[in-house]
Design a protein around this motif. Sequence first.
Motif, PDB file in Angstrom:
ATOM      1  N   THR A 169      45.858  48.126  35.724  1.00 24.76           N
ATOM      2  CA  THR A 169      45.770  47.863  37.163  1.00 24.76           C
ATOM      3  C   THR A 169      46.197  49.080  37.975  1.00 24.76           C
ATOM      4  OG1 THR A 169      47.989  46.951  37.088  1.00 24.76           O
ATOM      5  CG2 THR A 169      46.174  45.364  36.983  1.00 24.76           C
ATOM      6  N   HIS A 170      46.861  50.051  37.350  1.00 21.54           N
ATOM      7  CA  HIS A 170      47.298  51.239  38.080  1.00 21.54           C
ATOM      8  C   HIS A 170      47.500  52.400  37.120  1.00 21.54           C
ATOM      9  CE1 HIS A 170      50.910  49.263  36.653  1.00 21.54           C
ATOM     10  NE2 HIS A 170      51.518  50.427  36.722  1.00 21.54           N
ATOM     11  N   ASP A 192      39.548  49.208  35.133  1.00 24.88           N
ATOM     12  CA  ASP A 192      40.431  48.705  36.172  1.00 24.88           C
ATOM     13  C   ASP A 192      40.302  47.180  36.209  1.00 24.88           C
ATOM     14  OD1 ASP A 192      41.633  48.047  38.544  1.00 24.88           O
ATOM     15  OD2 ASP A 192      40.645  49.612  39.713  1.00 24.88           O
ATOM     16  N   ASN A 194      42.118  45.211  38.289  1.00 24.84           N
ATOM     17  CA  ASN A 194      42.591  44.625  39.543  1.00 24.84           C
ATOM     18  C   ASN A 194      41.643  43.496  39.932  1.00 24.84           C
ATOM     19  OD1 ASN A 194      44.947  45.863  40.820  1.00 24.84           O
ATOM     20  ND2 ASN A 194      43.790  47.759  40.498  1.00 24.84           N
ATOM     21  N   PRO A 195      42.166  42.337  40.339  1.00 25.50           N
ATOM     22  CA  PRO A 195      41.272  41.235  40.712  1.00 25.50           C
ATOM     23  C   PRO A 195      40.214  41.682  41.726  1.00 25.50           C
ATOM     24  CG  PRO A 195      43.560  40.507  40.759  1.00 25.50           C
ATOM     25  CD  PRO A 195      43.589  41.979  40.465  1.00 25.50           C
ATOM     26  N   ALA A 196      40.557  42.608  42.603  1.00 22.92           N
ATOM     27  CA  ALA A 196      39.611  43.064  43.625  1.00 22.92           C
ATOM     28  C   ALA A 196      38.406  43.777  43.010  1.00 22.92           C
ATOM     29  CB  ALA A 196      40.319  43.997  44.600  1.00 22.92           C
ATOM     30  N   SER A 197      38.552  44.325  41.796  1.00 21.09           N
ATOM     31  CA  SER A 197      37.429  45.057  41.194  1.00 21.09           C
ATOM     32  C   SER A 197      36.354  44.100  40.658  1.00 21.09           C
ATOM     33  CB  SER A 197      37.932  45.964  40.065  1.00 21.09           C
ATOM     34  OG  SER A 197      38.320  45.182  38.944  1.00 21.09           O
ATOM     35  N   GLY A 198      36.711  42.834  40.425  1.00 19.89           N
ATOM     36  CA  GLY A 198      35.746  41.835  39.948  1.00 19.89           C
ATOM     37  C   GLY A 198      35.231  42.101  38.544  1.00 19.89           C
TER      38      GLY A 198
END
Length: 240
Positions: A169-170, A192, A194-198
């Motif tokens: 995630t980072h 990545d 991150n939930p935002a990346s889908g």
Amino acid sequence: RSRRMGQPHEILDGIERYFGVSAPLAGLRALVTSGPTHEPIDPVRYIANRSSGRQGHAIAAACAALGARVTLVSGPSAQPDPAGVTTTHIETARQMLAACQAALPADAAIFAAAVADWHVARQSELKLKKTPDVTPPALALVANPDILATIAAAGPARPRPVIGFAAETHQLETHAEDKRRRKNADWIVANDVNPASGIMGGAENEVHLVTADGIETWPRLDKSEVARRLADRIAQVLST
Ligand code: C5P
């Protein structure tokens, strides 16, 4: 490379090569892991994760499409078994390790599974009961074997390349390079999550390929296209 002469598929491989059909992984064996693992708590409950198996199954299919003999070791997944691939279904990390070891020797190994880090120390043979006056069970966890690291340390039977995935995630690149060294992998495919990346569970992936030579950033692609490019790269290194 694991070559035995005279097997029907090898004769076919030879014919393909003679006639110039593009099967750059013909005669080679690939081991692929995919999906989550399920770690039982009791006969009806388990610990799991959100891996869909999409990326790993696509890699198995892409290696088979280039002519490799592929063993796919998959945890529980809704993905269909890829055509032309030998698929072994397992549930736990310990079963996945045993199935991978049974699939050796292999020329290339791609560990795309999201293996659970822990299993429950004492799996109950009976369903744990909930009663109002009893405190909830405390689940003691034990570390699972690291399948990638174990196979990467397999001595003469070690596949090459050994390829791992890193879901981060980072600080993606730093963590991926650390992982490559720590686990003795040749390449790490870092993505990545991150939930935002889908990306987790989605159809597309955006990856960085981390090798001893440095880091390549690939564009956002369909997971099947990521798989095709990865299979092409494997074919490149195995042909040199
Ligand atoms: O340490 P981490 O789980 O982030 O490493 C990810 C990579 O290691 C993936 O390629 C995964 O398939 C592999 N792995 C494994 N066995 C484990 C844990 C991870 O093969 N127990």
